[in-house]
Design a protein around this motif. Sequence first.
Motif, PDB file in Angstrom:
ATOM      1  N   VAL A  22       0.829  -1.212   0.000  1.00  0.00           N
ATOM      2  CA  VAL A  22       0.000   0.000   0.000  1.00  0.00           C
ATOM      3  C   VAL A  22       0.865   1.264   0.000  1.00  0.00           C
ATOM      4  O   VAL A  22       0.647   2.158  -0.843  1.00  0.00           O
ATOM      5  N   PRO A  23       1.855   1.429   0.916  1.00  0.00           N
ATOM      6  CA  PRO A  23       2.675   2.643   0.821  1.00  0.00           C
ATOM      7  C   PRO A  23       3.458   2.722  -0.487  1.00  0.00           C
ATOM      8  O   PRO A  23       3.601   3.813  -1.061  1.00  0.00           O
ATOM      9  N   ALA A  24       3.955   1.579  -0.980  1.00  0.00           N
ATOM     10  CA  ALA A  24       4.669   1.606  -2.254  1.00  0.00           C
ATOM     11  C   ALA A  24       3.725   1.973  -3.391  1.00  0.00           C
ATOM     12  O   ALA A  24       4.064   2.800  -4.259  1.00  0.00           O
ATOM     13  N   GLY A  25       2.520   1.378  -3.391  1.00  0.00           N
ATOM     14  CA  GLY A  25       1.558   1.715  -4.433  1.00  0.00           C
ATOM     15  C   GLY A  25       1.112   3.160  -4.364  1.00  0.00           C
ATOM     16  O   GLY A  25       0.902   3.805  -5.394  1.00  0.00           O
ATOM     17  N   THR A  26       0.967   3.677  -3.147  1.00  0.00           N
ATOM     18  CA  THR A  26       0.582   5.085  -2.993  1.00  0.00           C
ATOM     19  C   THR A  26       1.649   6.008  -3.543  1.00  0.00           C
ATOM     20  O   THR A  26       1.360   6.984  -4.259  1.00  0.00           O
ATOM     21  N   LEU A  27       2.904   5.723  -3.222  1.00  0.00           N
ATOM     22  CA  LEU A  27       4.007   6.553  -3.718  1.00  0.00           C
ATOM     23  C   LEU A  27       4.088   6.510  -5.240  1.00  0.00           C
ATOM     24  O   LEU A  27       4.234   7.548  -5.904  1.00  0.00           O
ATOM     25  N   VAL A  28       3.981   5.297  -5.817  1.00  0.00           N
ATOM     26  CA  VAL A  28       4.059   5.162  -7.276  1.00  0.00           C
ATOM     27  C   VAL A  28       2.903   5.893  -7.943  1.00  0.00           C
ATOM     28  O   VAL A  28       3.088   6.639  -8.924  1.00  0.00           O
ATOM     29  N   ALA A  29       1.691   5.704  -7.393  1.00  0.00           N
ATOM     30  CA  ALA A  29       0.525   6.376  -7.984  1.00  0.00           C
ATOM     31  C   ALA A  29       0.654   7.889  -7.893  1.00  0.00           C
ATOM     32  O   ALA A  29       0.300   8.615  -8.843  1.00  0.00           O
ATOM     33  N   ALA A  30       1.161   8.381  -6.761  1.00  0.00           N
ATOM     34  CA  ALA A  30       1.309   9.828  -6.608  1.00  0.00           C
ATOM     35  C   ALA A  30       2.313  10.390  -7.601  1.00  0.00           C
ATOM     36  O   ALA A  30       2.068  11.430  -8.242  1.00  0.00           O
ATOM     37  N   LEU A  31       3.460   9.727  -7.740  1.00  0.00           N
ATOM     38  CA  LEU A  31       4.490  10.228  -8.662  1.00  0.00           C
ATOM     39  C   LEU A  31       4.001  10.213 -10.106  1.00  0.00           C
ATOM     40  O   LEU A  31       4.164  11.198 -10.848  1.00  0.00           O
ATOM     41  N   ASP A  49      11.836  -1.057 -12.143  1.00  0.00           N
ATOM     42  CA  ASP A  49      13.021  -1.675 -11.542  1.00  0.00           C
ATOM     43  C   ASP A  49      12.913  -1.694 -10.018  1.00  0.00           C
ATOM     44  O   ASP A  49      13.323  -2.661  -9.364  1.00  0.00           O
ATOM     45  N   ALA A  50      12.355  -0.607  -9.444  1.00  0.00           N
ATOM     46  CA  ALA A  50      12.156  -0.583  -7.989  1.00  0.00           C
ATOM     47  C   ALA A  50      11.152  -1.653  -7.559  1.00  0.00           C
ATOM     48  O   ALA A  50      11.323  -2.307  -6.516  1.00  0.00           O
ATOM     49  N   GLN A  51      10.102  -1.857  -8.360  1.00  0.00           N
ATOM     50  CA  GLN A  51       9.126  -2.896  -8.039  1.00  0.00           C
ATOM     51  C   GLN A  51       9.756  -4.286  -8.113  1.00  0.00           C
ATOM     52  O   GLN A  51       9.466  -5.167  -7.291  1.00  0.00           O
ATOM     53  N   ARG A  52      10.629  -4.497  -9.076  1.00  0.00           N
ATOM     54  CA  ARG A  52      11.308  -5.794  -9.167  1.00  0.00           C
ATOM     55  C   ARG A  52      12.190  -6.025  -7.947  1.00  0.00           C
ATOM     56  O   ARG A  52      12.295  -7.146  -7.444  1.00  0.00           O
ATOM     57  N   THR A  53      12.833  -4.963  -7.482  1.00  0.00           N
ATOM     58  CA  THR A  53      13.644  -5.096  -6.270  1.00  0.00           C
ATOM     59  C   THR A  53      12.767  -5.407  -5.066  1.00  0.00           C
ATOM     60  O   THR A  53      13.124  -6.243  -4.217  1.00  0.00           O
ATOM     61  N   LEU A  54      11.602  -4.744  -4.972  1.00  0.00           N
ATOM     62  CA  LEU A  54      10.694  -4.985  -3.857  1.00  0.00           C
ATOM     63  C   LEU A  54      10.162  -6.412  -3.877  1.00  0.00           C
ATOM     64  O   LEU A  54       9.913  -7.000  -2.819  1.00  0.00           O
ATOM     65  N   MET A  55       9.999  -6.988  -5.065  1.00  0.00           N
ATOM     66  CA  MET A  55       9.533  -8.367  -5.154  1.00  0.00           C
ATOM     67  C   MET A  55      10.537  -9.340  -4.552  1.00  0.00           C
ATOM     68  O   MET A  55      10.200 -10.491  -4.269  1.00  0.00           O
ATOM     69  N   GLY A  56      11.758  -8.888  -4.336  1.00  0.00           N
ATOM     70  CA  GLY A  56      12.742  -9.737  -3.679  1.00  0.00           C
ATOM     71  C   GLY A  56      12.341 -10.106  -2.264  1.00  0.00           C
ATOM     72  O   GLY A  56      12.834 -11.097  -1.707  1.00  0.00           O
ATOM     73  N   VAL A  57      11.455  -9.300  -1.635  1.00  0.00           N
ATOM     74  CA  VAL A  57      10.940  -9.657  -0.316  1.00  0.00           C
ATOM     75  C   VAL A  57      10.218 -10.993  -0.374  1.00  0.00           C
ATOM     76  O   VAL A  57      10.270 -11.800   0.566  1.00  0.00           O
TER      77      VAL A  57
END
Length: 571
Positions: free
Chosen positions: A37-46, A79-87
């Motif tokens: 949710v915070p990642a999606g919010t940041l991406v949507a805002a940008l 690329d940031a989302q791909r890195t986050l998928m590493g979780v």
Amino acid sequence: MDQGGPTRPARPAPRHALAELLDPATYRAAAYVLLSVPAGTLVAALLTAAVLVGVLSLPVLIGALFLIGALWLVVGLGDAQRTLMGVLGVRFARPAPALRPGGLLGWLGATLGDPATYRTLLFHVIQLPLGVICWVVLATLLAAVVLGLGAPVWLMDKSVPLVWNEWTLEPGPVAVAGLMLTGAGALLVTAGVVNLMGRMWTRLGAALLARDPAEAARREVIALRRAAGRVALGDDLPATLRDLTTQARAASTADAVALVAPDGTLRALDAGFGPPDLAALSGPLTRPPAPGEASLTALSGGAALAALPVTLPASAGADGGTLRALYAPGTRPGADELAFLLSIADHAGTALHATQLIERAGARAGEQERARLARELHDSVAQALYGITLGAKTARATLERDPDRTRQSLEYTIRLAEGGVSEMKALLFSLRPDALEEGGLIAALTQHAHALEARHGLTVHADLREEPALSPDAQAAAYRVAQEALHNTVKHARAGQVWLSVTQDATHVTLSVRDDGRGFDVTAQGRGTLGQRSMRERAAGAGGTLEVLSGPGQGTRVTLTLPATRPEESA
């Protein structure tokens, strides 16, 4: 590409009730859901801000730059989302270098024409609403867990009465126990739902954030080309196997790749930057893969192990072992990737078989060399030692009654001993070509000439002066050509005298071997016998030329011309 055989997934072991609650993958999935949710919010805002500013300022032309910036954000945030998928343990293969037109327009055209751009944008769009749905579901389940497990606290608290219509409820111990069991069940359900969400996000990310499949194919082709080149070089088997595992891991989605011997020991391993799971990558397999097929085994924690056979030809009479690829939880190889890994395993089998052939050839060559040495020793040194023994016995028998004959016998014995020493030195030079570097070409030819005089009674006129300026390869070629020419003189020419010389001018070194034997018709033999062809091949290999002149009753002259090395080259 050969797709190989079908995969054979192993049936996972039955899971107990607390398995998902104790599974580390569950907590990784929970961490990703919390971050979605915070990642999606940041991406949507940008992205929204960049697009709105670009559209509103488009009439003043600067809006085009904001729209281009929004496109760049789609790619960069991908690329940031791909890195986050590493979780979640999802690993995306590194992109292969691609040739793209230069400049802003080239980048813009390539990005707009790349299907991965639109899949990444779709992931950005659905991440926030899907994350919110996951949060709502988890909040509901966690509320049920808290209320159920916290029943002893809030139900037994008399200061907070429970009122239902006109009745006041006073729950007893049975009701509290029932609510606690409900809360425990809700906790197990929550773990299962979180694990399910993790698999959902994993599949979604693999489908939308994966790069162009054609890029994966290019990456695999590059890896196979490098692997084939390494196998063709074949100078160092351990280094070749390590390079094969490196190429396999770099072009696949596996976390670690290993080549394992039939007994389960590691031959080579590439685990990237993380600590490898040696227990999974080594040791015996419960279900070894069938020839030409890949087996896929589910491991504890959601990881997977792919095993592929390293095939050797039937003539090798041995098992090549396996290639094993370890995958992170939630990641599974496709049929194309397993076919690629099977090709790498085949390359490893080729490297192992080539090494076996080289070892066999070396052993066979050693046997042939030992047999040749035995013949040479019997024909030369052994005969010389026998003659020395006879001469010594004759000298002892005539020592008192015939001093002159004793002196002749001793002189004969000394000549045989000197000839034996020369013959032995010539054998050592023939066995150790690197001895040419120690003694030089002139010393080697001198020893060989002395051996010919002592062994065959030839008169050798040697014109061997200063050491010629030749490379080590050219020295070896010159010595072998002289050796073959002198051998032909002894075997075929029936000569009494031989002239051996080495001369040098500014650019060339000339070796000449001439005899006064019966000669032969050069034109009648075409390019000559096997010995002559061998001499011509050695001359050509060293960058020189060979000339053979002869005629019936005119003797034979063999002339080898080699390029002289410059002083800076010899230094």
